[in-house]
Design a protein around this motif. Structure first.
Motif, PDB file in Angstrom:
ATOM      1  N   ASP A 193       0.792  -1.269   0.710  1.00 45.33           N
ATOM      2  CA  ASP A 193      -0.066   0.271   0.104  1.00 45.33           C
ATOM      3  C   ASP A 193       0.854   1.107   0.017  1.00 45.33           C
ATOM      4  O   ASP A 193       0.592   2.641  -0.243  1.00 45.33           O
ATOM      5  CB  ASP A 193      -1.125  -0.009   1.316  1.00 45.33           C
ATOM      6  N   HIS A 194       2.754   1.609   0.688  1.00 51.18           N
ATOM      7  CA  HIS A 194       3.228   2.677   0.459  1.00 51.18           C
ATOM      8  C   HIS A 194       3.506   2.680  -0.507  1.00 51.18           C
ATOM      9  O   HIS A 194       4.443   3.568  -0.381  1.00 51.18           O
ATOM     10  CB  HIS A 194       3.382   2.030   2.079  1.00 51.18           C
ATOM     11  N   LEU A 195       4.287   0.807  -1.288  1.00 49.96           N
ATOM     12  CA  LEU A 195       4.742   1.155  -2.365  1.00 49.96           C
ATOM     13  C   LEU A 195       4.667   2.456  -3.199  1.00 49.96           C
ATOM     14  O   LEU A 195       6.072   2.860  -3.357  1.00 49.96           O
ATOM     15  CB  LEU A 195       5.199  -0.127  -3.039  1.00 49.96           C
ATOM     16  N   SER A 196       3.614   2.778  -3.614  1.00 49.92           N
ATOM     17  CA  SER A 196       3.357   3.522  -4.861  1.00 49.92           C
ATOM     18  C   SER A 196       4.380   5.060  -3.979  1.00 49.92           C
ATOM     19  O   SER A 196       4.202   5.793  -5.110  1.00 49.92           O
ATOM     20  CB  SER A 196       2.172   3.555  -5.803  1.00 49.92           C
ATOM     21  N   GLN A 197       3.696   5.686  -2.945  1.00 50.07           N
ATOM     22  CA  GLN A 197       4.116   7.022  -2.186  1.00 50.07           C
ATOM     23  C   GLN A 197       5.865   7.035  -2.168  1.00 50.07           C
ATOM     24  O   GLN A 197       5.924   8.141  -1.632  1.00 50.07           O
ATOM     25  CB  GLN A 197       2.928   6.847  -1.286  1.00 50.07           C
ATOM     26  N   LEU A 198       6.634   6.192  -2.224  1.00 44.83           N
ATOM     27  CA  LEU A 198       7.515   6.251  -1.956  1.00 44.83           C
ATOM     28  C   LEU A 198       8.525   6.647  -2.971  1.00 44.83           C
ATOM     29  O   LEU A 198       8.740   6.694  -4.042  1.00 44.83           O
ATOM     30  CB  LEU A 198       8.379   4.778  -1.409  1.00 44.83           C
ATOM     31  N   PRO A 199       9.395   7.270  -2.952  1.00 47.54           N
ATOM     32  CA  PRO A 199      10.775   7.638  -3.996  1.00 47.54           C
ATOM     33  C   PRO A 199      11.372   6.446  -4.607  1.00 47.54           C
ATOM     34  O   PRO A 199      11.029   5.991  -3.974  1.00 47.54           O
ATOM     35  CB  PRO A 199      11.679   8.841  -3.038  1.00 47.54           C
ATOM     36  N   PRO A 200      11.525   6.847  -6.164  1.00 47.63           N
ATOM     37  CA  PRO A 200      12.336   5.723  -6.504  1.00 47.63           C
ATOM     38  C   PRO A 200      13.168   4.914  -5.678  1.00 47.63           C
ATOM     39  O   PRO A 200      13.106   3.612  -5.889  1.00 47.63           O
ATOM     40  CB  PRO A 200      12.865   6.105  -7.668  1.00 47.63           C
ATOM     41  N   HIS A 201      14.018   5.602  -5.190  1.00 42.93           N
ATOM     42  CA  HIS A 201      15.673   4.911  -4.527  1.00 42.93           C
ATOM     43  C   HIS A 201      14.673   4.521  -3.364  1.00 42.93           C
ATOM     44  O   HIS A 201      15.871   3.363  -2.759  1.00 42.93           O
ATOM     45  CB  HIS A 201      16.954   6.201  -4.172  1.00 42.93           C
ATOM     46  N   GLU A 202      14.051   4.429  -3.106  1.00 45.80           N
ATOM     47  CA  GLU A 202      13.651   3.606  -1.622  1.00 45.80           C
ATOM     48  C   GLU A 202      12.125   2.705  -2.164  1.00 45.80           C
ATOM     49  O   GLU A 202      12.612   1.707  -1.206  1.00 45.80           O
ATOM     50  CB  GLU A 202      12.443   4.574  -0.642  1.00 45.80           C
ATOM     51  N   ALA A 203      12.063   2.870  -3.509  1.00 51.90           N
ATOM     52  CA  ALA A 203      10.823   2.132  -3.855  1.00 51.90           C
ATOM     53  C   ALA A 203      11.881   0.934  -3.992  1.00 51.90           C
ATOM     54  O   ALA A 203      11.662  -0.442  -4.274  1.00 51.90           O
ATOM     55  CB  ALA A 203      10.345   2.563  -4.929  1.00 51.90           C
ATOM     56  N   THR A 204      12.532   1.074  -4.904  1.00 47.46           N
ATOM     57  CA  THR A 204      14.024   0.211  -5.323  1.00 47.46           C
ATOM     58  C   THR A 204      14.721  -0.853  -4.143  1.00 47.46           C
ATOM     59  O   THR A 204      14.082  -1.652  -4.210  1.00 47.46           O
ATOM     60  CB  THR A 204      15.154   1.069  -6.128  1.00 47.46           C
ATOM     61  N   GLN A 205      14.427  -0.242  -3.002  1.00 44.74           N
ATOM     62  CA  GLN A 205      15.316  -0.674  -2.053  1.00 44.74           C
ATOM     63  C   GLN A 205      14.333  -1.727  -1.319  1.00 44.74           C
ATOM     64  O   GLN A 205      15.236  -3.264  -1.240  1.00 44.74           O
ATOM     65  CB  GLN A 205      15.905   0.151  -1.311  1.00 44.74           C
ATOM     66  N   VAL A 206      13.095  -1.065  -0.816  1.00 46.62           N
ATOM     67  CA  VAL A 206      12.482  -1.862  -1.233  1.00 46.62           C
ATOM     68  C   VAL A 206      12.040  -3.447  -1.329  1.00 46.62           C
ATOM     69  O   VAL A 206      12.097  -4.267  -1.559  1.00 46.62           O
ATOM     70  CB  VAL A 206      10.479  -1.036  -0.522  1.00 46.62           C
ATOM     71  N   ILE A 207      11.304  -3.002  -2.478  1.00 51.10           N
ATOM     72  CA  ILE A 207      11.360  -3.946  -3.228  1.00 51.10           C
ATOM     73  C   ILE A 207      12.354  -5.091  -3.852  1.00 51.10           C
ATOM     74  O   ILE A 207      12.720  -6.619  -3.748  1.00 51.10           O
ATOM     75  CB  ILE A 207      11.165  -3.032  -5.769  1.00 51.10           C
ATOM     76  N   SER A 208      13.821  -4.791  -4.022  1.00 47.28           N
ATOM     77  CA  SER A 208      14.624  -5.891  -4.181  1.00 47.28           C
ATOM     78  C   SER A 208      14.909  -6.219  -2.819  1.00 47.28           C
ATOM     79  O   SER A 208      15.082  -7.485  -2.903  1.00 47.28           O
ATOM     80  CB  SER A 208      16.129  -4.951  -4.160  1.00 47.28           C
ATOM     81  N   ARG A 209      14.611  -6.311  -1.405  1.00 43.64           N
ATOM     82  CA  ARG A 209      14.700  -6.280  -0.022  1.00 43.64           C
ATOM     83  C   ARG A 209      13.743  -7.496  -0.174  1.00 43.64           C
ATOM     84  O   ARG A 209      14.195  -8.138   0.174  1.00 43.64           O
ATOM     85  CB  ARG A 209      14.744  -5.277   1.307  1.00 43.64           C
ATOM     86  N   VAL A 210      12.693  -7.100   0.011  1.00 43.61           N
ATOM     87  CA  VAL A 210      11.739  -7.996  -0.852  1.00 43.61           C
ATOM     88  C   VAL A 210      11.432  -9.378  -1.423  1.00 43.61           C
ATOM     89  O   VAL A 210      11.214 -10.691  -1.031  1.00 43.61           O
ATOM     90  CB  VAL A 210       9.885  -7.310  -1.090  1.00 43.61           C
ATOM     91  N   LEU A 211      12.058  -8.606  -2.337  1.00 42.02           N
ATOM     92  CA  LEU A 211      12.093  -9.618  -2.992  1.00 42.02           C
ATOM     93  C   LEU A 211      13.990 -10.726  -3.138  1.00 42.02           C
ATOM     94  O   LEU A 211      13.235 -11.949  -2.787  1.00 42.02           O
ATOM     95  CB  LEU A 211      12.388 -10.144  -4.714  1.00 42.02           C
ATOM     96  N   GLY A 212      14.250 -10.592  -2.175  1.00 44.14           N
ATOM     97  CA  GLY A 212      15.390 -11.638  -1.858  1.00 44.14           C
ATOM     98  C   GLY A 212      15.267 -12.132  -0.574  1.00 44.14           C
ATOM     99  O   GLY A 212      15.193 -12.994  -0.700  1.00 44.14           O
ATOM    100  N   GLY A 213      14.358 -11.980  -0.304  1.00 42.74           N
ATOM    101  CA  GLY A 213      13.479 -12.812   1.515  1.00 42.74           C
ATOM    102  C   GLY A 213      13.058 -13.730   0.331  1.00 42.74           C
ATOM    103  O   GLY A 213      12.399 -14.943   0.763  1.00 42.74           O
ATOM    104  N   VAL A 214      12.029 -13.310  -0.186  1.00 47.07           N
ATOM    105  CA  VAL A 214      10.752 -13.946  -1.610  1.00 47.07           C
ATOM    106  C   VAL A 214      11.382 -15.110  -1.792  1.00 47.07           C
ATOM    107  O   VAL A 214      11.297 -16.271  -1.995  1.00 47.07           O
ATOM    108  CB  VAL A 214       9.600 -13.116  -1.884  1.00 47.07           C
TER     109      VAL A 214
END
Length: 120
Positions: free
Chosen positions: A24-45
């Motif tokens: 829900d928060h991802l679309s509101q994040l600045p690009p550099h934070e969104a990228t960090q979130v996606i890569s960290r979660v993707l690595g965990g998944v």
């Protein structure tokens, strides 16, 4: 007396709930934070699915689970790993874009056609 929900199941429920909040928060994040979130979660998944694949292999070898489940988890793990590598190629571009000052431009950037070519 009912058995309490095991800790790993409660943990999975909590992680699922938090992933929903993060999405829900991802679309509101600045690009550099969104990228960090996606890569960290993707690595965990990816790690979770790979571990699940190892578990399913052992269970399939003993006959407790169908081999198709193990194969599906293995394919999913491989795909997630490939997606992570694909995203790694674009990290520098996203860092560059996110470092740009947030000023108004005279001419907005031209939209790019969304054609994706995937290497195999």
């Amino acid at each position: 007396m009912p058995h309490p929900t095991p800790y790993p199941v409660r943990l999975a429920d909590e992680i699922t709930r938090q992933l929903g909040q993060l999405a829900d928060h991802l679309s509101q994040l600045p690009p550099h934070e969104a990228t960090q979130v996606i890569s960290r979660v993707l690595g965990g998944v990816t790690h979770l699915v790979a571990t699940g694949s190892v578990f399913a292999k052992v269970q399939a070898e003993s006959g407790a689970l169908p081999a198709e489940l193990w194969l599906a988890l293995g394919r999913a793990s491989n795909e997630l790993d490939a997606i992570g590598r694909d995203l790694d190629q674009h990290c520098e571009t996203l860092r560059h874009v996110s470092a740009q000052p947030a000023t108004t431009t005279v001419k907005p950037p031209a939209p790019a056609p969304l054609v994706v070519r995937r290497r195999r």
